[in-house]
Design a protein around this motif. Structure first.
Motif, PDB file in Angstrom:
ATOM      1  N   MET A   1       0.587  -0.942   0.206  1.00 52.72           N
ATOM      2  CA  MET A   1      -0.094  -0.296  -0.090  1.00 52.72           C
ATOM      3  C   MET A   1       0.250   1.374   0.142  1.00 52.72           C
ATOM      4  SD  MET A   1      -2.781   1.592   2.524  1.00 52.72           S
ATOM      5  CE  MET A   1      -3.749  -0.026   2.474  1.00 52.72           C
ATOM      6  N   ASN A   2       0.553   2.249  -0.905  1.00 52.50           N
ATOM      7  CA  ASN A   2       0.710   3.622  -0.731  1.00 52.50           C
ATOM      8  C   ASN A   2       1.307   4.360   1.132  1.00 52.50           C
ATOM      9  OD1 ASN A   2       0.870   6.888  -1.075  1.00 52.50           O
ATOM     10  ND2 ASN A   2       1.950   5.925  -3.355  1.00 52.50           N
ATOM     11  N   LEU A   3       1.969   4.898   0.980  1.00 55.47           N
ATOM     12  CA  LEU A   3       2.363   5.357   2.456  1.00 55.47           C
ATOM     13  C   LEU A   3       0.905   6.667   2.256  1.00 55.47           C
ATOM     14  CD1 LEU A   3       3.567   6.580   4.527  1.00 55.47           C
ATOM     15  CD2 LEU A   3       5.133   7.919   3.406  1.00 55.47           C
ATOM     16  N   ILE A   4       0.453   7.139   1.129  1.00 56.68           N
ATOM     17  CA  ILE A   4      -0.195   8.481   1.101  1.00 56.68           C
ATOM     18  C   ILE A   4      -1.630   7.224   1.706  1.00 56.68           C
ATOM     19  CG2 ILE A   4      -1.822   9.684   0.442  1.00 56.68           C
ATOM     20  CD1 ILE A   4       0.231  10.841  -1.127  1.00 56.68           C
ATOM     21  N   ASP A   5      -1.579   6.152   0.871  1.00 57.22           N
ATOM     22  CA  ASP A   5      -3.107   5.454   1.470  1.00 57.22           C
ATOM     23  C   ASP A   5      -3.510   4.826   3.592  1.00 57.22           C
ATOM     24  OD1 ASP A   5      -4.571   5.560  -0.736  1.00 57.22           O
ATOM     25  OD2 ASP A   5      -2.664   4.132  -1.737  1.00 57.22           O
ATOM     26  N   LEU A   6      -1.807   4.535   3.365  1.00 55.75           N
ATOM     27  CA  LEU A   6      -1.687   4.373   4.899  1.00 55.75           C
ATOM     28  C   LEU A   6      -1.549   4.942   6.215  1.00 55.75           C
ATOM     29  CD1 LEU A   6      -0.654   1.737   6.422  1.00 55.75           C
ATOM     30  CD2 LEU A   6       1.811   2.560   5.892  1.00 55.75           C
ATOM     31  N   LEU A   7      -1.156   6.551   5.798  1.00 52.59           N
ATOM     32  CA  LEU A   7      -1.352   7.583   6.592  1.00 52.59           C
ATOM     33  C   LEU A   7      -3.288   7.900   6.378  1.00 52.59           C
ATOM     34  CD1 LEU A   7       1.592   9.922   5.968  1.00 52.59           C
ATOM     35  CD2 LEU A   7       1.546   8.623   7.512  1.00 52.59           C
ATOM     36  N   GLY A   8      -3.718   7.618   5.266  1.00 57.68           N
ATOM     37  CA  GLY A   8      -5.702   7.940   5.892  1.00 57.68           C
ATOM     38  C   GLY A   8      -6.171   6.301   6.133  1.00 57.68           C
ATOM     39  N   LEU A   9      -5.325   5.574   6.549  1.00 58.91           N
ATOM     40  CA  LEU A   9      -5.786   4.760   7.147  1.00 58.91           C
ATOM     41  C   LEU A   9      -5.748   5.074   8.708  1.00 58.91           C
ATOM     42  CD1 LEU A   9      -7.552   1.703   7.315  1.00 58.91           C
ATOM     43  CD2 LEU A   9      -5.197   0.877   7.016  1.00 58.91           C
ATOM     44  N   LEU A  10      -4.586   5.471   9.066  1.00 54.55           N
ATOM     45  CA  LEU A  10      -3.593   5.953  10.566  1.00 54.55           C
ATOM     46  C   LEU A  10      -4.913   7.281  10.841  1.00 54.55           C
ATOM     47  CD1 LEU A  10      -0.337   4.976  10.669  1.00 54.55           C
ATOM     48  CD2 LEU A  10      -1.799   4.002  11.032  1.00 54.55           C
ATOM     49  N   VAL A  11      -5.329   7.756   9.897  1.00 48.22           N
ATOM     50  CA  VAL A  11      -6.147   9.444  10.316  1.00 48.22           C
ATOM     51  C   VAL A  11      -7.409   8.534  11.012  1.00 48.22           C
ATOM     52  CG1 VAL A  11      -7.235  11.343   9.828  1.00 48.22           C
ATOM     53  CG2 VAL A  11      -4.541  11.336   9.463  1.00 48.22           C
ATOM     54  N   TYR A  12      -7.809   7.584  10.018  1.00 49.06           N
ATOM     55  CA  TYR A  12      -9.078   7.109  10.328  1.00 49.06           C
ATOM     56  C   TYR A  12      -9.097   6.731  11.926  1.00 49.06           C
ATOM     57  CZ  TYR A  12     -12.937   3.590  10.410  1.00 49.06           C
ATOM     58  OH  TYR A  12     -13.856   3.438  10.882  1.00 49.06           O
ATOM     59  N   PHE A  13      -8.488   5.516  11.895  1.00 47.89           N
ATOM     60  CA  PHE A  13      -8.158   5.053  13.675  1.00 47.89           C
ATOM     61  C   PHE A  13      -8.064   5.879  14.172  1.00 47.89           C
ATOM     62  CE2 PHE A  13      -6.199   0.704  11.471  1.00 47.89           C
ATOM     63  CZ  PHE A  13      -7.947   0.516  11.628  1.00 47.89           C
ATOM     64  N   ALA A  14      -7.220   6.955  14.427  1.00 47.10           N
ATOM     65  CA  ALA A  14      -6.621   8.171  14.841  1.00 47.10           C
ATOM     66  C   ALA A  14      -7.857   8.871  15.349  1.00 47.10           C
ATOM     67  CB  ALA A  14      -5.665   8.973  14.632  1.00 47.10           C
ATOM     68  N   ILE A  15      -9.498   9.057  14.204  1.00 45.08           N
ATOM     69  CA  ILE A  15     -10.502  10.118  14.652  1.00 45.08           C
ATOM     70  C   ILE A  15     -10.727   9.309  15.388  1.00 45.08           C
ATOM     71  CG2 ILE A  15     -12.549   9.962  13.818  1.00 45.08           C
ATOM     72  CD1 ILE A  15     -10.485  10.728  11.631  1.00 45.08           C
ATOM     73  N   LEU A  16     -11.402   7.812  15.306  1.00 48.48           N
ATOM     74  CA  LEU A  16     -12.017   7.015  16.255  1.00 48.48           C
ATOM     75  C   LEU A  16     -11.841   6.437  18.292  1.00 48.48           C
ATOM     76  CD1 LEU A  16     -12.200   3.355  14.176  1.00 48.48           C
ATOM     77  CD2 LEU A  16     -14.111   5.437  14.028  1.00 48.48           C
ATOM     78  N   ILE A  17     -10.514   6.704  17.702  1.00 45.41           N
ATOM     79  CA  ILE A  17      -9.953   6.402  19.567  1.00 45.41           C
ATOM     80  C   ILE A  17     -10.053   7.978  19.907  1.00 45.41           C
ATOM     81  CG2 ILE A  17      -7.954   6.650  20.137  1.00 45.41           C
ATOM     82  CD1 ILE A  17      -6.575   4.890  18.584  1.00 45.41           C
ATOM     83  N   LEU A  18     -10.250   8.808  19.320  1.00 43.56           N
ATOM     84  CA  LEU A  18     -10.150  10.627  19.766  1.00 43.56           C
ATOM     85  C   LEU A  18     -11.635  10.975  20.350  1.00 43.56           C
ATOM     86  CD1 LEU A  18      -9.507  14.104  19.555  1.00 43.56           C
ATOM     87  CD2 LEU A  18      -9.906  14.228  17.895  1.00 43.56           C
ATOM     88  N   ILE A  19     -12.826   9.788  19.024  1.00 44.19           N
ATOM     89  CA  ILE A  19     -14.248   9.883  19.160  1.00 44.19           C
ATOM     90  C   ILE A  19     -14.820   9.512  20.837  1.00 44.19           C
ATOM     91  CG2 ILE A  19     -16.639   9.087  18.787  1.00 44.19           C
ATOM     92  CD1 ILE A  19     -15.608   9.907  15.677  1.00 44.19           C
ATOM     93  N   GLY A  20     -13.851   8.355  20.616  1.00 42.64           N
ATOM     94  CA  GLY A  20     -14.185   7.369  22.157  1.00 42.64           C
ATOM     95  C   GLY A  20     -13.286   7.611  23.422  1.00 42.64           C
ATOM     96  N   TYR A  21     -12.242   9.214  23.743  1.00 40.41           N
ATOM     97  CA  TYR A  21     -12.247   9.523  24.455  1.00 40.41           C
ATOM     98  C   TYR A  21     -12.671  10.825  24.239  1.00 40.41           C
ATOM     99  CZ  TYR A  21      -9.106  13.236  26.836  1.00 40.41           C
ATOM    100  OH  TYR A  21      -8.130  13.993  27.831  1.00 40.41           O
ATOM    101  N   ARG A  22     -13.459  11.668  23.973  1.00 37.34           N
ATOM    102  CA  ARG A  22     -14.176  12.849  23.717  1.00 37.34           C
ATOM    103  C   ARG A  22     -15.550  11.996  24.783  1.00 37.34           C
ATOM    104  NH1 ARG A  22     -13.428  18.127  21.945  1.00 37.34           N
ATOM    105  NH2 ARG A  22     -15.185  18.226  21.510  1.00 37.34           N
ATOM    106  N   SER A  23     -16.624  11.181  24.410  1.00 35.86           N
ATOM    107  CA  SER A  23     -17.256  10.346  24.290  1.00 35.86           C
ATOM    108  C   SER A  23     -17.368   9.838  25.682  1.00 35.86           C
ATOM    109  CB  SER A  23     -18.452   9.803  23.247  1.00 35.86           C
ATOM    110  OG  SER A  23     -18.502   9.980  21.809  1.00 35.86           O
TER     111      SER A  23
END
Length: 470
Positions: A1-23
């Motif tokens: 997988m291209n580095l840009i695609d991998l970074l997009g996936l990592l950002v998605y995971f980070a968003i989920l974790i942030l939502i959990g923390y705020r919730s």
């Protein structure tokens, strides 16, 4: 997988974790953890419900089955959105009569007593763990196909993220992540289908290169097989605990009706998209495993920068279902088993912490189940046999007709479960001998026993009965 695609996936995971923390800051009691404080208006209810039932089975599983068997499977499985629309019109609004209800067991206890709550809790818990295991297997399959890592490792990575945000944030986190996940799947999976069709040279080119049976209504199915699949999807996941929780999370019956019905309508469109992706993959990659049809298409035909986002949307549809069943299983254990039968006087703060601990433990159990499952759809159909022949129909009868008879509900649940188990794993091949699947045999037994026992021991409805759940 291209580095840009991998970074997009990592950002998605980070968003989920942030939502959990705020919730986590919004969760102060069990009602927040279980039904998000009953504040989910219909557009949000539609998004979270659609994201929940359009999981690994509806996306990867349906694409894989269509890859192998054609549009016939899509037509048969369309029974589920039909059931969802009907539920939204006739049953979901009635669920708001049960004040303070968090689970199916709460409603069953109101109509059939505390023993019915216990059996409902046990069967619901086993069912949720089975469905959750199917979603965990789907997560592992995505990671294996796209990144080349072992399925078991992918299961552990994906479920670790789900466990983190759902354990700390409860239903608040589940619903917020579901909305994000719904928006992603509503955009990127249709985009994948359109790019795939363009890659083949248009719809006509796709039709020309497919086996004729893959485009027909019945395909290679016999009438009995088609009906069996239709009934399995009509009953197998209808009003299951996470979806009932969604209706209970609405502020009133109007929001429950609209959110549920619109989600069912969206299901028809999504099923067509996922099935068509399976057919595109069949033309491009005829020798791959069916469960890899959708991930392989995403991996190979999408441009750089889009692949990571579509992979994230594919993980989104799976994880949104996983988090729903995970939260529901934890709430079921505490509300239907622990509080009524182990520690009736449990305090609100302790109850919340128990729900979080159980959420974690059940997630671990589902991971173990996934490591031994062989197919996403097979795991789903196995779990369906634990719901429709036991709880569904007594639950529907109670809500629609205000029935009250503890013996009828308990007898029906136990008889349906025993017949299903014997039909599926007994010493005789009863399906071949009768033409009935274990699920259908269990449902017939469930209805027959419920009706017979109810007529013998029924309690007439009281005119002054309160609709409040016990």
């Amino acid at each position: 997988m291209n580095l840009i695609d991998l970074l997009g996936l990592l950002v998605y995971f980070a968003i989920l974790i942030l939502i959990g923390y705020r919730s986590a800051r919004k969760v102060s009691n069990s009602a927040d953890f279980a039904v998000a404080g009953n504040k989910i208006i219909w557009p949000v209810l539609f998004a979270t419900l659609a994201a929940s039932f359009l999981g690994g089975g509806a996306s990867m599983g349906r694409a894989g089955k269509t890859f192998a068997e054609g549009y016939a499977f899509m037509f048969a499985a369309s029974a589920f959105p039909i059931a969802t629309v009907l539920t939204g019109l006739y049953i979901a609004p009635r669920l708001k009569r049960y004040t303070d209800a968090h689970t199916v067991g709460d409603i069953m206890a109101h109509h059939f007593g505390v023993s019915a709550r216990l059996f409902t809790g046990i069967f619901s818990l086993v069912f949720c763990v089975g469905i959750l295991g199917a979603q965990a297997l789907a997560v592992g399959t995505v990671f294996h196909t796209i990144l080349g890592i072992e399925v078991a490792t992918g299961i552990l990575i994906g479920m670790a993220v789900v466990l983190l945000y759902s354990t700390v944030g409860g239903m608040w986190a589940v619903i917020q992540t579901d909305v994000v996940q719904f928006l992603m799947l509503a955009v990127f999976l249709p985009l994948t289908m359109l790019i795939g069709i363009h890659e083949l040279g248009g719809p006509a080119a796709l039709v020309e290169r497919l086996p004729e049976a893959h485009l027909s209504l019945m395909g290679d199915y016999s009438i009995g097989m088609f009906v069996s699949i239709f009934v399995a999807f009509l009953l197998g996941e209808t009003l299951v605990p996470p979806y009932t929780q969604r209706a209970l999370s609405a502020p009133d019956s109007r929001h429950a009706r609209i959110g549920y019905s619109v989600a069912g309508g969206f299901g028809f469109l999504f099923y067509f998209v996922s099935a068509t992706i399976g057919l595109i993959a069949l033309v491009l990659y005829p020798n791959i495993s069916p469960d890899q049809a959708m991930p392989a298409l995403i991996r190979d035909i999408l441009p750089v920068g889009i692949t990571g986002l579509v992979l994230a949307s594919l993980l989104a549809v799976v994880m949104s279902t996983a988090d729903s069943y995970l939260n529901s299983a934890a709430v079921i254990f505490v509300s239907d088993i622990y509080k009524p039968f182990i520690e009736p006087g449990v305090g609100e703060r302790k109850r919340l912490w128990i729900e979080r601990i159980v959420n974690l433990l059940i997630g671990i159990g589902a991971v173990i189940f996934a490591l031994y499952a062989t197919s996403i759809v097979d795991a789903l159909l196995l779990s369906y046999a634990l719901w429709a022949p036991t709880i569904l129909l007594p639950f529907v009868f109670a809500v629609l007709f205000d029935l009250r008879c503890s013996r009828s509900a308990i007898a029906a649940m136990l008889a349906g479960a025993l017949v299903t188990i014997f039909w599926k794993w007994g010493p005789f091949d009863l399906q071949a001998a009768t033409g009935l699947t274990a699920l259908i045999a269990g449902v017939i037994t469930n209805v027959a026993v419920f009706t017979l026992v109810y007529r013998c021991f029924r309690v007439l409805p009281r005119a002054s009965a309160s609709p409040n759940a016990q």
